[in-house]
Each structure stands twice: as C-alpha cells, then as structure tokens.
Write a protein that holds these residues in place. Structure first.
Motif, short mmCIF file in Angstrom:
data_model
loop_
_atom_site.label_atom_id
_atom_site.label_comp_id
_atom_site.label_asym_id
_atom_site.label_seq_id
_atom_site.Cartn_x
_atom_site.Cartn_y
_atom_site.Cartn_z
N ILE A 44 18.00 -9.43 -38.55
CA ILE A 44 18.87 -9.11 -36.63
C ILE A 44 20.24 -8.99 -36.64
N VAL A 45 20.68 -8.12 -36.48
CA VAL A 45 22.20 -7.25 -35.64
C VAL A 45 22.62 -7.22 -34.55
N GLY A 46 21.54 -7.22 -33.64
CA GLY A 46 21.52 -7.05 -32.21
C GLY A 46 20.09 -7.55 -31.50
N GLY A 79 8.10 -12.66 -22.29
CA GLY A 79 8.77 -11.79 -21.53
C GLY A 79 9.47 -10.52 -22.46
N GLN A 80 10.37 -9.75 -22.09
CA GLN A 80 10.73 -8.49 -23.40
C GLN A 80 11.87 -8.44 -23.72
N THR A 81 12.62 -9.11 -24.73
CA THR A 81 13.39 -9.46 -26.03
C THR A 81 13.57 -8.34 -26.54
N PHE A 82 14.67 -7.71 -27.39
CA PHE A 82 14.83 -7.35 -28.24
C PHE A 82 15.70 -7.30 -29.35
N GLY A 83 15.26 -7.06 -30.76
CA GLY A 83 16.51 -7.43 -31.72
C GLY A 83 16.44 -5.51 -32.74
N VAL A 84 17.15 -5.64 -32.93
CA VAL A 84 17.90 -4.44 -33.53
C VAL A 84 17.93 -5.23 -35.59
N PHE A 85 17.24 -4.27 -35.56
CA PHE A 85 17.76 -5.13 -36.93
C PHE A 85 18.12 -3.77 -38.53
N VAL A 86 18.83 -4.35 -39.42
CA VAL A 86 19.42 -3.48 -40.58
C VAL A 86 18.42 -4.68 -42.07
N ALA A 87 18.02 -3.39 -41.87
CA ALA A 87 16.53 -4.23 -43.53
C ALA A 87 15.82 -5.24 -42.58
N SER A 88 16.15 -6.19 -43.19
CA SER A 88 15.38 -7.71 -42.43
C SER A 88 15.81 -8.04 -41.65
N GLY A 146 29.32 0.05 -33.52
CA GLY A 146 30.03 1.81 -34.50
C GLY A 146 29.48 2.33 -34.82
N SER A 147 27.66 1.50 -35.29
CA SER A 147 27.16 1.40 -36.95
C SER A 147 26.29 2.09 -36.11
N GLY A 148 25.60 2.98 -34.89
CA GLY A 148 24.62 3.82 -34.53
C GLY A 148 23.31 2.21 -33.79
N ALA A 149 24.14 0.51 -34.30
CA ALA A 149 22.69 -0.23 -34.07
C ALA A 149 22.62 -0.40 -32.60
N ALA A 150 23.77 -0.36 -31.93
CA ALA A 150 23.87 -0.24 -30.17
C ALA A 150 23.12 0.97 -28.93
N SER A 151 22.75 1.71 -30.28
CA SER A 151 22.17 3.27 -29.39
C SER A 151 20.74 3.40 -29.76
N ALA A 152 20.53 2.67 -30.79
CA ALA A 152 18.64 2.84 -31.36
C ALA A 152 17.87 1.61 -31.03
N LEU A 153 19.43 0.63 -30.56
CA LEU A 153 18.01 -0.60 -29.42
C LEU A 153 18.54 -0.28 -28.48
N VAL A 154 18.81 0.31 -27.57
CA VAL A 154 18.96 1.05 -26.29
C VAL A 154 17.57 1.80 -25.67
N GLN A 155 17.95 2.50 -27.01
CA GLN A 155 16.63 3.98 -28.03
C GLN A 155 15.36 3.19 -27.36
N LEU A 200 18.51 -4.44 -17.64
CA LEU A 200 19.30 -4.69 -19.08
C LEU A 200 20.02 -5.85 -19.23
N GLY A 201 20.41 -7.04 -20.00
CA GLY A 201 20.83 -7.91 -20.40
C GLY A 201 20.88 -8.30 -21.00
N ALA A 202 21.78 -9.54 -21.75
CA ALA A 202 21.84 -10.08 -22.95
C ALA A 202 22.53 -9.18 -23.91
N PHE A 203 22.75 -8.16 -23.71
CA PHE A 203 23.61 -7.45 -24.82
C PHE A 203 24.19 -7.22 -25.78
N PHE A 204 23.73 -7.20 -27.02
CA PHE A 204 25.22 -7.59 -28.39
C PHE A 204 24.44 -7.38 -29.26
N VAL A 205 25.52 -6.42 -30.00
CA VAL A 205 25.20 -5.84 -31.31
C VAL A 205 26.93 -6.92 -31.84
N GLN A 206 25.70 -7.14 -33.50
CA GLN A 206 27.58 -8.10 -34.34
C GLN A 206 28.21 -7.29 -34.44
#
Ligand SMILES: CC(C)(COP(=O)(O)OP(=O)(O)OC[C@H]1O[C@@H](n2cnc3c(N)ncnc32)[C@H](O)[C@@H]1OP(=O)(O)O)[C@@H](O)C(=O)NCCC(=O)NCCS
Length: 166
Positions: free
Chosen positions: A65-67, A54-63, A96-105, A85-91
């Motif tokens: 995963i936070v979202g 499938g197409q599931t993505f993660g956003v990472f701070v260094a190594s 508020g850190s920009g991680a969610a925006s980076a993930l959507v992008q 777009l589903g199962a969208f979550f940021v810890q």
C-alpha cells in the motif's frame, strides 16, 4: 508506475491504514484537520470498524500500500448525491508516479456506483502541490474558509473544491 491497483480497505487492513495515516499526519501536519495525537489515540478496533462500515480506499504497488483516501457520503435525502474526499495521502516515494491519480479514479468509480454525483474537499491554501493535483483531476475552487485551522496561533485558510462526476 506499473502494477498499480486500488481497492476498498476493510477491517483486516487496519494495520496498513493506521501506518499510512500516522505517516501522513507526522510528515504533513499542516495538510490535515486531524492531529497526529488525535489519530494515534484511536483504538485499532475503532478504526477497523470504520473501515468495515465506511468507504476508505488504498492504492497499491503490487501488494504494497502506498496511498489512502476516504469518501464520506452525506446521508440526507437531499444531500446523498454528495461526498467528501478526505484523508488523502500518497507516500513521498510514490508521489509523481500516477498512484494519486489511480486512487482518485478508483474512488470516483466507487462514488458513482454509490449514486454520488458531486465530490467535495477542503485543502489548505498553502498546499500548492495538492491544489495542482486536484485541479488536474477535475476539481475546481468554489470558495474559501478563513481560519479553517488554528495551530500554535497560526490561522490557515482552506479552499473548498468540488468535482461534478455525475
Ligand atoms: C496531494 C498528493 C496526494 C498528490 O499526489 P502526487 O503524486 O504528489 O500528485 P502529482 O505528482 O500527480 O501531481 C502534483 C502536481 O503538482 C505539481 N507540483 C509539485 N510541486 C508543486 C508546488 N510546490 N507548487 C505547485 N505545484 C506543484 C506537479 O508538477 C504536478 O502537476 P502536473 O502533473 O500538472 O505537473 C500528494 O502530494 C500527497 O500525499 N501530499 C501530502 C498529503 C496531502 O497534502 N494531502 C492532501 C490533503 S487535502
């Protein structure tokens, strides 16, 4: 936040994905259609297979995963330009850190590469933070589904939001 990166998750990421998914469902049960018990009952093999195919993505701070977030592309000739777009979550610690925006992008770029020109999502009408985030990101409300979920007799309305990315 510096050092943010986004990539597609694969079967080897099953432990990370499952941990975040269960954290999301236990912390924000009202934000998702799936219940914690339903997700907890899925085998690791089933999840790993879904990640590989499938197409599931993660956003990472260094190594770390936070979202997470998933793209489900419709498959018919006349609908394959659309994806949910589903199962969208940021810890909470990364909200508020920009991680969610980076993930959507990151997800949006991957969607474009798959020929997708319209992203769609459902979000609970009571989820003001998520609605504000999605609106800032380019989504707009196009409708509402009353009684989208029923939980312990409580009915929740969902907003349908779309974002043209073509
Ligand atoms: C939805 C989610 C991914 C958004 O990520 P985030 O990092 O929190 O988003 P941001 O901080 O970048 O943006 C949130 C916006 O909501 C605003 N906001 C915060 N609390 C709010 C509230 N109670 N009501 C209205 N707006 C609110 C913030 O000010 C911000 O807007 P701004 O950037 O224009 O000031 C994240 O909050 C999350 O994982 N929530 C729990 C799970 C969830 O709801 N997932 C979505 C399921 S559809």
């Amino acid at each position: 936040m510096t050092d943010l990166s986004v990539r597609r998750l694969v079967g080897a990421d099953v432990g990370d994905w499952r941990a975040l998914r269960l954290e999301a469902l236990s912390t924000y049960p009202e934000a998702f259609l799936t219940t914690y018990d339903e997700a907890a009952a899925e085998s690791l093999d089933t999840i790993a297979d879904r990640l590989d195919n499938g197409q599931t993505f993660g956003v990472f701070v260094a190594s770390d995963i936070v979202g997470i977030g998933s793209l489900i592309q419709l498959t018919k000739t006349q609908t394959k330009h659309r994806a949910e777009l589903g199962a969208f979550f940021v810890q909470p610690g990364a909200q508020g850190s920009g991680a969610a925006s980076a993930l959507v992008q990151g997800i949006t770029e991957a969607a474009r590469q798959s020929g997708i020109s319209q992203l769609e999502l459902f979000v609970a009408a009571s989820n003001a933070r998520a609605i504000a985030f999605y609106t800032r990101t380019g989504f707009r409300e196009v409708g509402r589904i009353p009684n989208a979920t029923l939980s312990d007799g409580h009915a929740e309305t969902d907003l349908i939001m779309i974002h043209a990315i073509g």
